[in-house]
Write a protein that holds these residues in place. Structure first.
Motif, PDB file in Angstrom:
ATOM      1  N   ASN A 236      -2.916  17.057  -8.464  1.00 11.42           N
ATOM      2  CA  ASN A 236      -3.344  17.081  -7.061  1.00 11.42           C
ATOM      3  C   ASN A 236      -4.319  15.946  -6.764  1.00 11.42           C
ATOM      4  N   ALA A 237      -5.174  15.622  -7.722  1.00 12.76           N
ATOM      5  CA  ALA A 237      -6.099  14.491  -7.547  1.00 12.76           C
ATOM      6  C   ALA A 237      -5.314  13.190  -7.396  1.00 12.76           C
ATOM      7  N   LYS A 238      -4.232  13.058  -8.147  1.00 16.87           N
ATOM      8  CA  LYS A 238      -3.379  11.869  -8.050  1.00 16.87           C
ATOM      9  C   LYS A 238      -2.728  11.807  -6.666  1.00 16.87           C
ATOM     10  N   PHE A 239      -2.326  12.953  -6.145  1.00 17.68           N
ATOM     11  CA  PHE A 239      -1.713  13.002  -4.821  1.00 17.68           C
ATOM     12  C   PHE A 239      -2.727  12.629  -3.743  1.00 17.68           C
ATOM     13  N   VAL A 240      -3.979  13.025  -3.939  1.00 14.36           N
ATOM     14  CA  VAL A 240      -5.036  12.697  -2.973  1.00 14.36           C
ATOM     15  C   VAL A 240      -5.182  11.181  -2.847  1.00 14.36           C
ATOM     16  N   GLU A 241      -4.930  10.439  -3.919  1.00 12.67           N
ATOM     17  CA  GLU A 241      -4.968   8.973  -3.848  1.00 12.67           C
ATOM     18  C   GLU A 241      -3.997   8.469  -2.789  1.00 12.67           C
ATOM     19  N   ALA A 242      -2.811   9.069  -2.748  1.00 16.14           N
ATOM     20  CA  ALA A 242      -1.811   8.685  -1.745  1.00 16.14           C
ATOM     21  C   ALA A 242      -2.296   9.072  -0.354  1.00 16.14           C
ATOM     22  N   ASP A 243      -2.867  10.264  -0.224  1.00 11.47           N
ATOM     23  CA  ASP A 243      -3.409  10.696   1.072  1.00 11.47           C
ATOM     24  C   ASP A 243      -4.447   9.707   1.583  1.00 11.47           C
ATOM     25  N   GLU A 244      -5.284   9.204   0.700  1.00 11.59           N
ATOM     26  CA  GLU A 244      -6.329   8.256   1.112  1.00 11.59           C
ATOM     27  C   GLU A 244      -5.730   6.970   1.666  1.00 11.59           C
ATOM     28  N   VAL A 245      -4.663   6.485   1.054  1.00 12.12           N
ATOM     29  CA  VAL A 245      -3.998   5.270   1.537  1.00 12.12           C
ATOM     30  C   VAL A 245      -3.427   5.507   2.936  1.00 12.12           C
ATOM     31  N   PHE A 246      -2.719   6.624   3.096  1.00 17.18           N
ATOM     32  CA  PHE A 246      -2.121   6.913   4.399  1.00 17.18           C
ATOM     33  C   PHE A 246      -3.187   7.190   5.456  1.00 17.18           C
ATOM     34  N   ASN A 247      -4.269   7.854   5.070  1.00 18.99           N
ATOM     35  CA  ASN A 247      -5.340   8.118   6.041  1.00 18.99           C
ATOM     36  C   ASN A 247      -5.998   6.836   6.522  1.00 18.99           C
ATOM     37  N   LYS A 248      -6.139   5.863   5.653  1.00 16.99           N
ATOM     38  CA  LYS A 248      -6.692   4.570   6.074  1.00 16.99           C
ATOM     39  C   LYS A 248      -5.771   3.933   7.114  1.00 16.99           C
ATOM     40  N   MET A 249      -4.473   3.997   6.874  1.00 18.74           N
ATOM     41  CA  MET A 249      -3.518   3.439   7.832  1.00 18.74           C
ATOM     42  C   MET A 249      -3.599   4.182   9.170  1.00 18.74           C
TER      43      MET A 249
ATOM     44  N   ASP B   9       0.829  -1.204   0.000  1.00 16.49           N
ATOM     45  CA  ASP B   9       0.000   0.000   0.000  1.00 16.49           C
ATOM     46  C   ASP B   9       0.866   1.258   0.000  1.00 16.49           C
ATOM     47  N   ILE B  10       1.900   1.247   0.816  1.00 12.28           N
ATOM     48  CA  ILE B  10       2.793   2.407   0.913  1.00 12.28           C
ATOM     49  C   ILE B  10       3.512   2.625  -0.419  1.00 12.28           C
ATOM     50  N   GLU B  11       4.003   1.552  -1.012  1.00 14.03           N
ATOM     51  CA  GLU B  11       4.678   1.690  -2.306  1.00 14.03           C
ATOM     52  C   GLU B  11       3.719   2.211  -3.366  1.00 14.03           C
ATOM     53  N   GLY B  12       2.466   1.783  -3.315  1.00 15.51           N
ATOM     54  CA  GLY B  12       1.463   2.303  -4.243  1.00 15.51           C
ATOM     55  C   GLY B  12       1.209   3.782  -4.016  1.00 15.51           C
ATOM     56  N   ALA B  13       1.157   4.186  -2.752  1.00 18.45           N
ATOM     57  CA  ALA B  13       0.967   5.606  -2.429  1.00 18.45           C
ATOM     58  C   ALA B  13       2.170   6.420  -2.899  1.00 18.45           C
ATOM     59  N   PHE B  14       3.369   5.889  -2.698  1.00 16.64           N
ATOM     60  CA  PHE B  14       4.569   6.576  -3.175  1.00 16.64           C
ATOM     61  C   PHE B  14       4.542   6.715  -4.702  1.00 16.64           C
ATOM     62  N   ALA B  15       4.080   5.697  -5.384  1.00 20.08           N
ATOM     63  CA  ALA B  15       3.973   5.767  -6.846  1.00 20.08           C
ATOM     64  C   ALA B  15       3.007   6.882  -7.257  1.00 20.08           C
ATOM     65  N   SER B  16       1.910   7.032  -6.523  1.00 13.29           N
ATOM     66  CA  SER B  16       0.956   8.109  -6.807  1.00 13.29           C
ATOM     67  C   SER B  16       1.588   9.476  -6.581  1.00 13.29           C
ATOM     68  N   ILE B  17       2.355   9.608  -5.515  1.00 10.74           N
ATOM     69  CA  ILE B  17       3.025  10.880  -5.235  1.00 10.74           C
ATOM     70  C   ILE B  17       4.019  11.203  -6.344  1.00 10.74           C
ATOM     71  N   LYS B  18       4.829  10.217  -6.724  1.00 14.07           N
ATOM     72  CA  LYS B  18       5.814  10.443  -7.792  1.00 14.07           C
ATOM     73  C   LYS B  18       5.122  10.805  -9.100  1.00 14.07           C
ATOM     74  N   GLU B  19       4.034  10.114  -9.407  1.00 20.63           N
ATOM     75  CA  GLU B  19       3.288  10.414 -10.623  1.00 20.63           C
ATOM     76  C   GLU B  19       2.699  11.825 -10.563  1.00 20.63           C
ATOM     77  N   SER B  20       2.233  12.228  -9.397  1.00 20.55           N
ATOM     78  CA  SER B  20       1.698  13.573  -9.218  1.00 20.55           C
ATOM     79  C   SER B  20       2.756  14.620  -9.542  1.00 20.55           C
ATOM     80  N   TYR B  21       3.959  14.436  -9.029  1.00 16.23           N
ATOM     81  CA  TYR B  21       5.030  15.394  -9.299  1.00 16.23           C
ATOM     82  C   TYR B  21       5.476  15.357 -10.761  1.00 16.23           C
ATOM     83  N   ALA B  22       5.461  14.200 -11.372  1.00 20.63           N
ATOM     84  CA  ALA B  22       5.780  14.113 -12.807  1.00 20.63           C
ATOM     85  C   ALA B  22       4.724  14.861 -13.623  1.00 20.63           C
ATOM     86  N   MET B  23       3.464  14.726 -13.223  1.00 22.11           N
ATOM     87  CA  MET B  23       2.377  15.434 -13.906  1.00 22.11           C
ATOM     88  C   MET B  23       2.537  16.950 -13.741  1.00 22.11           C
TER      89      MET B  23
END
Length: 173
Positions: free
Chosen positions: A143-156, A114-128
């Motif tokens: 920013n919407a892509k980054f929110v995906e990562a926030d959702e993963v971390f918020n669940k944790m 899950d964390i690696e997936g969230a990191f991938a979303s963050i990296k993709e957000s910055y690439a975008m």
């Protein structure tokens, strides 16, 4: 005969009570052990969670400056704008790379995918964002892509009984 039956019933009740008592003790011991580990897990999760915006904030100042100026409609023009965009692009790329340097603690190994997936979303957000800076610089999709990562971390965080937060807000200031 009745005395033997009464003695047998009493013994059964006594043994049953002892069995329940040891089961209760086992449950209490297990509960105590998990309670003792839980604060460490919470502490480790919070420490890890806070390291993410710290790593990003160390390198994204130029991107934040651009986004702030854009929001306030105070972007410069001409060569100054081009220079600001170049710095923001480099900053966005560094921010994406900074995420790669964050180590996932062993205590969070169960959440590694899950964390690696969230990191991938963050990296993709910055690439975008870097791509958008070369164009019109609309960061809504990034920013919407980054929110995906926030959702993963918020669940944790919620699973550990902690309050949800937003890394996006932490790194956008």
């Amino acid at each position: 005969m009745k005395k033997l039956l009464l003695l047998g019933a009493t013994a059964a009740l006594f043994l049953g009570a002892c069995g329940e008592e040891s089961t209760t003790e086992e449950k209490t011991t297990a509960s105590t052990e998990s309670t003792e580990k839980a604060p460490d897990a919470k502490k480790e999760l919070m420490s890890f969670y806070m390291s993410i915006p710290q790593a990003i904030n160390a390198v994204d100042a130029d991107l934040n400056a651009f986004e702030t100026a854009q929001a306030k409609e105070t972007l410069p023009e001409g060569d100054d704008l081009a220079t600001m965009k170049e710095a923001a692009i480099a900053s966005a790329k560094e921010a994406g790379t900074a995420v790669d340097g964050i180590e996932i603690p062993e205590t969070l190994a169960d959440h590694k995918a899950d964390i690696e997936g969230a990191f991938a979303s963050i990296k993709e957000s910055y690439a975008m964002k870097a791509d958008e800076l070369a164009k019109e610089a609309s960061f809504e999709a990034a920013n919407a892509k980054f929110v995906e990562a926030d959702e993963v971390f918020n669940k944790m965080l919620k699973d550990q009984g902690l309050a949800p937060s937003s890394i996006l807000n932490e790194v956008s200031n």
